[in-house]
Design a protein around this motif. Structure first.
Motif, short mmCIF file in Angstrom:
data_model
loop_
_atom_site.label_atom_id
_atom_site.label_comp_id
_atom_site.label_asym_id
_atom_site.label_seq_id
_atom_site.Cartn_x
_atom_site.Cartn_y
_atom_site.Cartn_z
N LEU A 93 0.75 -1.06 -0.18
CA LEU A 93 0.04 0.04 -0.01
C LEU A 93 0.87 1.36 0.04
O LEU A 93 2.12 1.34 0.59
CB LEU A 93 -0.99 -0.07 1.01
N ALA A 94 0.45 2.39 -0.68
CA ALA A 94 1.17 3.46 -0.59
C ALA A 94 0.53 4.28 0.65
O ALA A 94 -0.51 4.10 1.12
CB ALA A 94 0.77 4.50 -1.80
N TYR A 95 1.35 5.21 1.20
CA TYR A 95 1.22 6.08 2.31
C TYR A 95 1.13 7.61 1.75
O TYR A 95 -0.07 8.22 2.16
CB TYR A 95 2.08 5.88 3.47
N ARG A 96 2.07 7.98 1.15
CA ARG A 96 2.39 9.56 0.81
C ARG A 96 3.02 9.50 -0.47
O ARG A 96 3.65 8.74 -1.00
CB ARG A 96 3.12 10.23 1.94
N ARG A 97 2.44 10.79 -1.23
CA ARG A 97 2.86 10.82 -2.62
C ARG A 97 3.37 12.32 -2.80
O ARG A 97 2.53 13.32 -2.27
CB ARG A 97 2.01 10.33 -3.57
N TRP A 98 4.44 12.45 -3.72
CA TRP A 98 5.09 13.76 -3.97
C TRP A 98 5.11 13.79 -5.49
O TRP A 98 5.82 12.89 -5.96
CB TRP A 98 6.32 14.13 -3.26
N ARG A 99 4.67 14.76 -6.30
CA ARG A 99 4.80 14.79 -7.80
C ARG A 99 6.23 15.28 -7.89
O ARG A 99 7.03 15.92 -7.12
CB ARG A 99 3.60 15.92 -8.32
N ALA A 100 6.65 15.12 -9.14
CA ALA A 100 8.14 15.36 -9.67
C ALA A 100 8.23 16.75 -9.40
O ALA A 100 9.34 17.45 -9.20
CB ALA A 100 8.34 15.00 -10.88
N GLY A 154 17.10 21.70 -2.10
CA GLY A 154 17.85 22.54 -1.34
C GLY A 154 18.86 22.21 -0.60
O GLY A 154 18.61 20.84 -0.21
N PRO A 155 19.85 22.75 -0.07
CA PRO A 155 20.90 22.25 1.05
C PRO A 155 20.18 21.57 2.20
O PRO A 155 19.24 22.27 2.89
CB PRO A 155 21.66 23.31 1.47
N GLY A 156 20.73 20.25 2.62
CA GLY A 156 20.20 19.74 3.63
C GLY A 156 18.81 19.33 3.80
O GLY A 156 18.31 18.55 4.64
N ARG A 157 17.88 19.38 2.39
CA ARG A 157 16.56 19.13 2.43
C ARG A 157 16.29 17.61 2.00
O ARG A 157 17.16 16.94 1.51
CB ARG A 157 15.92 19.74 1.40
N ARG A 158 15.31 17.04 2.63
CA ARG A 158 15.13 15.59 2.51
C ARG A 158 13.61 15.58 1.95
O ARG A 158 12.63 16.37 2.33
CB ARG A 158 15.21 14.91 3.63
N ILE A 159 13.23 14.58 1.33
CA ILE A 159 11.82 14.23 1.01
C ILE A 159 10.66 14.21 2.07
O ILE A 159 9.66 14.93 1.95
CB ILE A 159 11.77 12.95 -0.07
N GLY A 160 11.23 13.58 3.06
CA GLY A 160 10.17 13.43 4.39
C GLY A 160 9.84 14.96 4.99
O GLY A 160 8.77 15.13 5.82
N ASP A 161 11.12 15.77 4.73
CA ASP A 161 10.72 17.31 5.10
C ASP A 161 9.73 18.18 4.29
O ASP A 161 9.14 19.04 4.87
CB ASP A 161 11.83 17.98 4.97
N VAL A 162 9.23 17.58 3.13
CA VAL A 162 8.20 18.21 2.13
C VAL A 162 6.78 17.74 2.41
O VAL A 162 6.32 16.57 2.56
CB VAL A 162 8.69 18.08 0.89
N LEU A 163 6.07 18.51 2.39
CA LEU A 163 4.60 18.41 2.68
C LEU A 163 4.00 17.73 1.41
O LEU A 163 4.54 18.07 0.12
CB LEU A 163 3.61 19.65 2.57
N PRO A 164 3.49 16.25 1.55
CA PRO A 164 3.06 15.51 0.38
C PRO A 164 1.87 15.95 -0.39
O PRO A 164 1.16 16.82 0.07
CB PRO A 164 2.90 14.15 0.92
N ASP A 165 1.87 15.52 -1.63
CA ASP A 165 0.65 16.25 -2.42
C ASP A 165 -0.46 15.41 -2.30
O ASP A 165 -1.84 15.61 -2.40
CB ASP A 165 0.99 16.00 -3.96
N MET A 166 -0.24 14.19 -1.75
CA MET A 166 -1.48 13.42 -1.40
C MET A 166 -1.08 12.32 -0.26
O MET A 166 0.14 11.67 -0.15
CB MET A 166 -1.82 12.49 -2.45
N VAL A 167 -1.97 12.08 0.61
CA VAL A 167 -1.86 11.20 1.73
C VAL A 167 -2.99 10.02 1.47
O VAL A 167 -4.16 10.49 1.30
CB VAL A 167 -1.95 11.76 3.05
N GLU A 168 -2.53 8.91 1.24
CA GLU A 168 -3.60 7.77 1.00
C GLU A 168 -4.13 7.32 2.32
O GLU A 168 -3.72 6.88 3.39
CB GLU A 168 -2.43 6.46 0.49
#
Length: 395
Positions: free
Chosen positions: A130-137, A145-159
């Motif tokens: 199952l998917a949990y969170r999604r981020w568009r390209a 950006g410097p030091g940034r991670r995907i987990g820091d970004v607000l997802p486009d969708m939460v399943e």
């Protein structure tokens, strides 16, 4: 995976309800169940053929039967016995295939746990598909950006279903791998997917970014040729893989016989279950990628890619991926899964290069529900558990 809210139907179209019984099933029954359409991923890791790929593990196919004797769900369980003991670790990679939206999830999981206890397993790990969170390209590109991670970004969708299943497993005593001292996931939790459902080749082309389109055109102009090749090309693929590993600083630890065994097992179970694509320039193989197909044909996986150090300017890997994407669309696949990606959004990091290459296809990053563990024999021997987690993490 955009239809998780649907209920998987039994073979005659009725939703399973009431008591469920679990019992071993034959490889033929298991394969037939996985070919039946349903809302959840039928991973190649849950096929009977995969059991023949995994050396050092014992395997068992299990099926859930409803009160009308219809096969309603299935699982491939891999058992790893701890040397010098009669105890084993039970593992269900990207499985089981059950009705995850059932509000009475315990009627699926309780029979499984009872069965595994009876085998002498001291703990079980599973990975709900199952998917949990999604981020568009586009979101990832804008957030780099410097030091940034995907987990820091607000997802486009939460399943919703993925989030709910995670909560219910935690309430049932399961612990997510990577949390509370649990071992890390053996399968990638963060993957990159390209949605294909309802899209044609023109849609796929316009979804590529400008750099990707330019590189695909360059490969065609320079005369790069792509084709599906047979098992006889696996040694050349493996040679390129060793070059790739040395260049990019990683090691999968897989010998040639692993890919030969995988090719034979998956294609014996399902013709076209594993294909080897190669890109050649002036007759020389410059890139080779493996592609796996789900039993129901709805998902394909770009599993392993290899490329030469020279003639990279003719862009063989871009040409190869474009060919594989086109073939997937024409075959009716709904998702092209590029497997694991790094969490790193720092443009200065080496890992970001792989992420950037995959996001150029216009797909999306997907965080899955991940893998979960549960002790089965009271207090789990910590030494056994540490040893098993170390092995899975290393693999």
């Amino acid at each position: 995976m955009t239809t998780h809210q649907r209920v998987e139907r039994a073979e005659d179209g009725a939703a399973p309800n009431g008591a469920l019984r679990l019992r071993p099933i034959t490889a033929a029954e298991h394969s037939a169940a996985l070919r039946r359409p349903g809302p959840y991923t039928r991973s190649f890791l849950q096929t009977p053929g995969w059991a023949r790929v995994k050396t050092g593990w014992q395997a068992e196919s299990l099926g859930w039967w409803d009160e009308r004797e219809r096969l309603a769900g299935s699982a491939l369980v891999l058992y790893r016995q701890i040397p010098g003991t009669r105890r084993s670790f039970a593992y269900l990679p990207e499985g089981p295939v059950v009705e995850w939206a059932d509000p009475r999830l315990d009627r699926w999981l309780d029979p499984l746990l009872d069965h595994l206890r009876g085998t002498g397993a001291f703990a079980v790990r599973m990975g709900p598909p199952l998917a949990y969170r999604r981020w568009r390209a586009a979101t990832l590109k804008a957030s780099a950006g410097p030091g940034r991670r995907i987990g820091d970004v607000l997802p486009d969708m939460v399943e919703p279903l993925g989030a709910a299943v995670g909560d219910r497993l935690r309430e049932g005593g399961w612990r997510r791998c990577g949390e509370d001292g649990q071992g890390a996931d053996a399968q990638p939790r963060l993957v990159f997917e390209i949605p294909l459902a309802g899209r044609g080749l023109d849609d796929l082309w316009t979804g590529l970014n400008q750099e990707w389109r330019r590189n695909v055109k360059k490969a065609a102009h320079r005369g790069v040729r792509t084709a599906v090749e047979g098992a006889g090309s696996l040694p050349a693929f493996h040679d390129l893989l060793r070059v790739t590993e040395q260049r990019d600083g990683f090691s999968l630890g897989r010998e040639l016989d692993y890919y030969q065994r995988q090719y034979a097992a998956l294609n014996a179970e399902q013709p076209g279950g594993m294909r080897l694509y190669a890109a050649r320039y002036e007759g020389e193989m410059l890139a080779a990628h493996t592609l796996l197909t789900a039993p129901d044909g709805k998902r394909v996986w770009y599993q392993t890619g290899a490329s030469a150090d020279h003639r990279r300017e003719v862009r063989p890997s871009n040409a190869l991926q474009w060919r594989m994407l086109c073939d997937a669309v024409l075959a009716g696949a709904e998702v092209y899964d590029m497997r694991g990606i790094p969490d790193d959004l720092d443009p200065a990091s080496r890992a970001y290069g792989l992420l950037r290459w995959k996001t150029g296809t216009g797909g999306e990053a997907v965080e899955t529900v991940g893998e979960w563990e549960l002790p089965l024999q009271g207090a789990v021997n910590k030494a056994l558990h540490r040893a098993m987690n170390a092995y899975l993490t290393r693999r």
